[in-house]
Design a protein around this motif. Structure first.
Motif, PDB file in Angstrom:
ATOM      1  N   ALA A 187       0.819  -1.219   0.000  1.00 51.29           N
ATOM      2  CA  ALA A 187       0.000   0.000   0.000  1.00 51.29           C
ATOM      3  C   ALA A 187       0.849   1.263   0.000  1.00 51.29           C
ATOM      4  CB  ALA A 187      -0.932   0.002   1.218  1.00 51.29           C
ATOM      5  N   ILE A 188       2.147   1.119   0.215  1.00 54.98           N
ATOM      6  CA  ILE A 188       3.026   2.300   0.251  1.00 54.98           C
ATOM      7  C   ILE A 188       4.149   2.170  -0.774  1.00 54.98           C
ATOM      8  CG2 ILE A 188       2.534   2.993   2.632  1.00 54.98           C
ATOM      9  CD1 ILE A 188       5.097   1.475   3.449  1.00 54.98           C
ATOM     10  N   GLN A 189       3.800   1.621  -1.938  1.00 53.70           N
ATOM     11  CA  GLN A 189       4.806   1.465  -2.989  1.00 53.70           C
ATOM     12  C   GLN A 189       5.415   2.814  -3.381  1.00 53.70           C
ATOM     13  OE1 GLN A 189       6.104  -1.389  -4.424  1.00 53.70           O
ATOM     14  NE2 GLN A 189       7.520   0.094  -5.334  1.00 53.70           N
ATOM     15  N   PHE A 190       4.631   3.879  -3.257  1.00 49.11           N
ATOM     16  CA  PHE A 190       5.157   5.197  -3.631  1.00 49.11           C
ATOM     17  C   PHE A 190       6.328   5.612  -2.725  1.00 49.11           C
ATOM     18  CE2 PHE A 190       2.343   6.473  -0.209  1.00 49.11           C
ATOM     19  CZ  PHE A 190       2.936   7.614   0.335  1.00 49.11           C
ATOM     20  N   ILE A 191       6.306   5.169  -1.466  1.00 51.18           N
ATOM     21  CA  ILE A 191       7.433   5.448  -0.572  1.00 51.18           C
ATOM     22  C   ILE A 191       8.659   4.661  -1.018  1.00 51.18           C
ATOM     23  CG2 ILE A 191       8.318   5.146   1.779  1.00 51.18           C
ATOM     24  CD1 ILE A 191       5.594   5.812   2.859  1.00 51.18           C
ATOM     25  N   ILE A 192       8.454   3.386  -1.319  1.00 50.04           N
ATOM     26  CA  ILE A 192       9.559   2.514  -1.734  1.00 50.04           C
ATOM     27  C   ILE A 192      10.153   2.995  -3.056  1.00 50.04           C
ATOM     28  CG2 ILE A 192      10.167   0.144  -2.353  1.00 50.04           C
ATOM     29  CD1 ILE A 192       7.748  -0.671  -0.483  1.00 50.04           C
ATOM     30  N   SER A 193       9.309   3.382  -3.980  1.00 45.47           N
ATOM     31  CA  SER A 193       9.780   3.833  -5.292  1.00 45.47           C
ATOM     32  C   SER A 193      10.621   5.101  -5.192  1.00 45.47           C
ATOM     33  CB  SER A 193       8.587   4.072  -6.227  1.00 45.47           C
ATOM     34  OG  SER A 193       7.877   2.870  -6.449  1.00 45.47           O
ATOM     35  N   SER A 194      10.402   5.875  -4.142  1.00 41.49           N
ATOM     36  CA  SER A 194      11.166   7.114  -3.966  1.00 41.49           C
ATOM     37  C   SER A 194      12.659   6.851  -3.770  1.00 41.49           C
ATOM     38  CB  SER A 194      10.630   7.899  -2.755  1.00 41.49           C
ATOM     39  OG  SER A 194       9.280   8.233  -2.917  1.00 41.49           O
ATOM     40  N   PHE A 195      13.007   5.619  -3.387  1.00 41.07           N
ATOM     41  CA  PHE A 195      14.405   5.281  -3.122  1.00 41.07           C
ATOM     42  C   PHE A 195      15.124   4.732  -4.348  1.00 41.07           C
ATOM     43  CE2 PHE A 195      12.458   5.518   0.963  1.00 41.07           C
ATOM     44  CZ  PHE A 195      13.457   5.919   1.837  1.00 41.07           C
ATOM     45  N   HIS A 196      14.379   4.415  -5.399  1.00 37.15           N
ATOM     46  CA  HIS A 196      15.006   3.842  -6.588  1.00 37.15           C
ATOM     47  C   HIS A 196      15.986   4.848  -7.192  1.00 37.15           C
ATOM     48  CE1 HIS A 196      11.447   0.844  -7.235  1.00 37.15           C
ATOM     49  NE2 HIS A 196      12.195   0.563  -6.176  1.00 37.15           N
ATOM     50  N   GLY A 197      17.222   4.401  -7.398  1.00 40.69           N
ATOM     51  CA  GLY A 197      18.254   5.264  -7.955  1.00 40.69           C
ATOM     52  C   GLY A 197      18.921   6.163  -6.931  1.00 40.69           C
ATOM     53  N   ARG A 198      18.565   5.994  -5.646  1.00 42.05           N
ATOM     54  CA  ARG A 198      19.099   6.896  -4.616  1.00 42.05           C
ATOM     55  C   ARG A 198      19.607   6.148  -3.379  1.00 42.05           C
ATOM     56  NH1 ARG A 198      15.272  12.247  -4.605  1.00 42.05           N
ATOM     57  NH2 ARG A 198      17.229  13.108  -3.795  1.00 42.05           N
ATOM     58  N   ILE A 199      19.879   4.866  -3.516  1.00 49.27           N
ATOM     59  CA  ILE A 199      20.312   4.071  -2.362  1.00 49.27           C
ATOM     60  C   ILE A 199      21.634   4.578  -1.796  1.00 49.27           C
ATOM     61  CG2 ILE A 199      21.129   1.795  -1.632  1.00 49.27           C
ATOM     62  CD1 ILE A 199      18.119   1.984  -1.765  1.00 49.27           C
ATOM     63  N   LEU A 200      22.592   4.892  -2.672  1.00 47.93           N
ATOM     64  CA  LEU A 200      23.882   5.388  -2.185  1.00 47.93           C
ATOM     65  C   LEU A 200      23.705   6.719  -1.475  1.00 47.93           C
ATOM     66  CD1 LEU A 200      26.935   5.227  -1.939  1.00 47.93           C
ATOM     67  CD2 LEU A 200      27.121   6.228  -4.227  1.00 47.93           C
ATOM     68  N   GLU A 201      22.914   7.612  -2.062  1.00 48.60           N
ATOM     69  CA  GLU A 201      22.687   8.932  -1.467  1.00 48.60           C
ATOM     70  C   GLU A 201      21.990   8.825  -0.119  1.00 48.60           C
ATOM     71  OE1 GLU A 201      19.660  12.726  -2.155  1.00 48.60           O
ATOM     72  OE2 GLU A 201      19.933  11.247  -3.751  1.00 48.60           O
ATOM     73  N   ILE A 202      20.890   8.072  -0.080  1.00 48.38           N
ATOM     74  CA  ILE A 202      20.101   7.980   1.144  1.00 48.38           C
ATOM     75  C   ILE A 202      20.784   7.073   2.171  1.00 48.38           C
ATOM     76  CG2 ILE A 202      17.846   7.434   2.124  1.00 48.38           C
ATOM     77  CD1 ILE A 202      17.927   9.810   0.193  1.00 48.38           C
ATOM     78  N   GLY A 203      21.425   6.009   1.709  1.00 42.95           N
ATOM     79  CA  GLY A 203      22.105   5.106   2.626  1.00 42.95           C
ATOM     80  C   GLY A 203      23.288   5.746   3.315  1.00 42.95           C
ATOM     81  N   SER A 204      23.844   6.813   2.725  1.00 40.81           N
ATOM     82  CA  SER A 204      24.985   7.525   3.311  1.00 40.81           C
ATOM     83  C   SER A 204      24.551   8.700   4.179  1.00 40.81           C
ATOM     84  CB  SER A 204      25.906   8.039   2.190  1.00 40.81           C
ATOM     85  OG  SER A 204      26.362   6.975   1.389  1.00 40.81           O
ATOM     86  N   HIS A 205      23.241   8.881   4.320  1.00 39.11           N
ATOM     87  CA  HIS A 205      22.717  10.013   5.090  1.00 39.11           C
ATOM     88  C   HIS A 205      22.517   9.601   6.551  1.00 39.11           C
ATOM     89  CE1 HIS A 205      19.790  13.097   6.412  1.00 39.11           C
ATOM     90  NE2 HIS A 205      20.345  13.840   5.483  1.00 39.11           N
ATOM     91  N   PRO A 206      22.764  10.503   7.506  1.00 35.35           N
ATOM     92  CA  PRO A 206      22.637  10.125   8.924  1.00 35.35           C
ATOM     93  C   PRO A 206      21.255   9.632   9.326  1.00 35.35           C
ATOM     94  CG  PRO A 206      22.947  12.514   8.666  1.00 35.35           C
ATOM     95  CD  PRO A 206      23.272  11.873   7.355  1.00 35.35           C
ATOM     96  N   TYR A 207      20.207  10.176   8.691  1.00 39.08           N
ATOM     97  CA  TYR A 207      18.849   9.694   8.983  1.00 39.08           C
ATOM     98  C   TYR A 207      18.402   8.674   7.939  1.00 39.08           C
ATOM     99  CZ  TYR A 207      19.082  14.108  11.563  1.00 39.08           C
ATOM    100  OH  TYR A 207      19.483  15.140  12.380  1.00 39.08           O
ATOM    101  N   GLY A 208      18.821   8.895   6.707  1.00 41.74           N
ATOM    102  CA  GLY A 208      18.399   8.016   5.622  1.00 41.74           C
ATOM    103  C   GLY A 208      18.863   6.587   5.799  1.00 41.74           C
ATOM    104  N   CYS A 209      20.047   6.392   6.404  1.00 37.11           N
ATOM    105  CA  CYS A 209      20.554   5.030   6.570  1.00 37.11           C
ATOM    106  C   CYS A 209      19.606   4.192   7.428  1.00 37.11           C
ATOM    107  CB  CYS A 209      21.962   5.046   7.161  1.00 37.11           C
ATOM    108  SG  CYS A 209      22.083   5.644   8.865  1.00 37.11           S
TER     109      CYS A 209
END
Length: 441
Positions: A187-209
């Motif tokens: 039901a929240i695929q739109f949240i998951i899709s927001s991370f496509h292509g941005r794993i390195l960016e978000i995974g390296s963020h203090p909150y995003g990780c």
């Protein structure tokens, strides 16, 4: 945060209002006589009905808010409805109030479906503002944990197009995490899709990780496929990042065997430099723990087969390193008996030199403690150690041959280290693979 000036009936507050400076020091806060008596602990027996018309005022006060929360736990339906009706018009403001937010949270815990629906309605159009607010984000998290799926979706729909902004916010990231934890992932695929292509960016963020870890923990297997594909493409970069290394560790601890093996494959051939890296060394340790037996063998052999056979060997250099020594400790703990013996034989000729360095000394102290606690000959060493040291004090010129055949490789190593540490005048002659330890006093 807002301030509320009580307009209590004259019988309860007339002539005794007390102006108190607000948090910003400009707007005066007026407390009623009733609240002052509660704060001075003179009215321990107050009931919710007795504070009618004072609910808003009490909700914004530390003691008053705690009073209402406590009373709501045992309130009758009539009392609960009375409190709810009184806070309703200012519910949105209370959601952002330091103390009032807890009263709103209590209604998500104890309230009816109708009350949930009304409160979610008060959030409409304000979800982003609440998500970024230190108190409002707590109310959103509580709501997501207790309301129906229909109401959950009403809340998160306002996050569309703003997911990454929320993820990078110190308060908003907790709302995204709660949504991932509590709502059906499909039901929240739109949240998951927001991370496509941005794993390195978000995974390296203090909150995003943190959020990436929640995604990998709660998504369906199908939803994880593109996320993990992208993850493996940048795992080497992530493991060397201050925050990204936690994402890699999460996959090693909780991922499928196939994903663990892919990470180990990225480590093999680079154990020596990565084990000395401040952040990647944590990942190398986890690889040693979660690798298969065959993979662990490759990791251990890699640091035992360097060209140098002296203090410049990879193994000795790691023992001397502030991060690498922890990796070697973990290898010694989890190695097979033959692997452990090989590691000890490599370290044996350099034990004196290594023991004089800060990290080498730390390494031997930690490992001696480990083997003392886990060896099948526990306790055997300390007795002979004591006897030998006593002899050494009395007869410094006596050549002693000490039979260590009963001890495994690590026991020999740590006996020697402890003996040298306790008596700095001891001279030690050691063969490459000694069956006897020759100690000259």
């Amino acid at each position: 945060m807002f301030c509320y000036t009580s307009t209590c009936p004259p019988s309860q507050s007339s002539g005794v209002t007390i102006p108190i400076s607000s948090l910003d020091g400009q707007i005066p806060v007026v407390r009623s006589k009733l609240l002052e008596k509660l704060r001075s602990l003179k009215y321990n027996s107050l009931t919710l009905s007795e504070v009618r018309h004072h609910i808003i005022e009490f909700s914004q006060d530390q003691h008053g808010s705690r009073f209402i929360q406590t009373k709501l736990n045992r309130a009758s339906v009539q009392e609960q409805n009375m409190v709810f009706e009184e806070i309703l018009n200012q519910a949105y403001d209370l959601m952002q109030n330091m103390f009032g937010n807890y009263v709103i949270q209590k209604f998500f815990e104890l309230g009816t479906q109708h009350q949930h629906s009304v409160l979610v309605g008060k959030m409409k159009g304000h979800v982003m503002s609440l998500a970024f607010n230190i108190y409002g984000c707590r109310v959103l998290q509580k709501a997501l944990g207790f309301v129906s799926l229909e109401l959950q979706l009403q809340i998160v729909q306002e996050l569309m197009g703003q997911v990454i902004n929320c993820v990078k916010d110190q308060n908003g990231n907790h709302v995204i995490q709660k949504a991932i934890e509590t709502i059906d992932p499909e039901a929240i695929q739109f949240i998951i899709s927001s991370f496509h292509g941005r794993i390195l960016e978000i995974g390296s963020h203090p909150y995003g990780c943190r959020v990436v870890q929640k995604l990998l923990q709660h998504c369906t297997a199908e939803q994880k496929v593109p996320l993990l594909k992208e993850f493996h493409e940048c795992s080497t970069q992530l493991m060397q990042n201050q925050f990204g290394n936690y994402v890699v560790q999460h996959v090693l601890e909780h991922g499928d065997p196939e994903d663990r093996s892919k990470i180990v494959a990225q480590i093999i051939g680079k154990v020596f430099p990565l084990a000395q890296h401040k952040f990647a060394s944590n990942v190398v340790e986890k690889c040693v723990v979660h690798a298969t037996r065959g993979e662990r063998t490759l990791l251990i052999e890699e640091i035992c087969t360097s060209d140098e056979d002296d203090m410049n060997s990879h193994l000795c250099q790691l023992v001397l390193d502030q991060y690498g020594n922890y990796v070697v400790q973990k290898m010694l703990e989890l190695a097979t008996e033959s692997q452990r013996t090989n590691l000890v034989d490599k370290l044996w000729p350099h034990v004196n030199a290594l023991g004089k360095t800060p990290f080498g000394k730390h390494f031997f102290t930690k490992m001696k403690k480990y083997f003392d606690n886990n060896s099948p000959v526990r306790g055997h060493l300390s007795l002979k150690d004591t006897l030998t040291l006593q002899l050494g004090v009395l007869y410094r010129k006596v050549l002693l041959y000490y039979d260590l055949g009963a001890f495994n490789g690590p026991k020999k190593l740590f006996f020697l280290y402890e003996l040298k540490k306790k008596n700095s005048k001891v001279n030690i002659n050691v063969d490459a693979k000694p069956s006897h330890l020759k100690i000259l006093f």
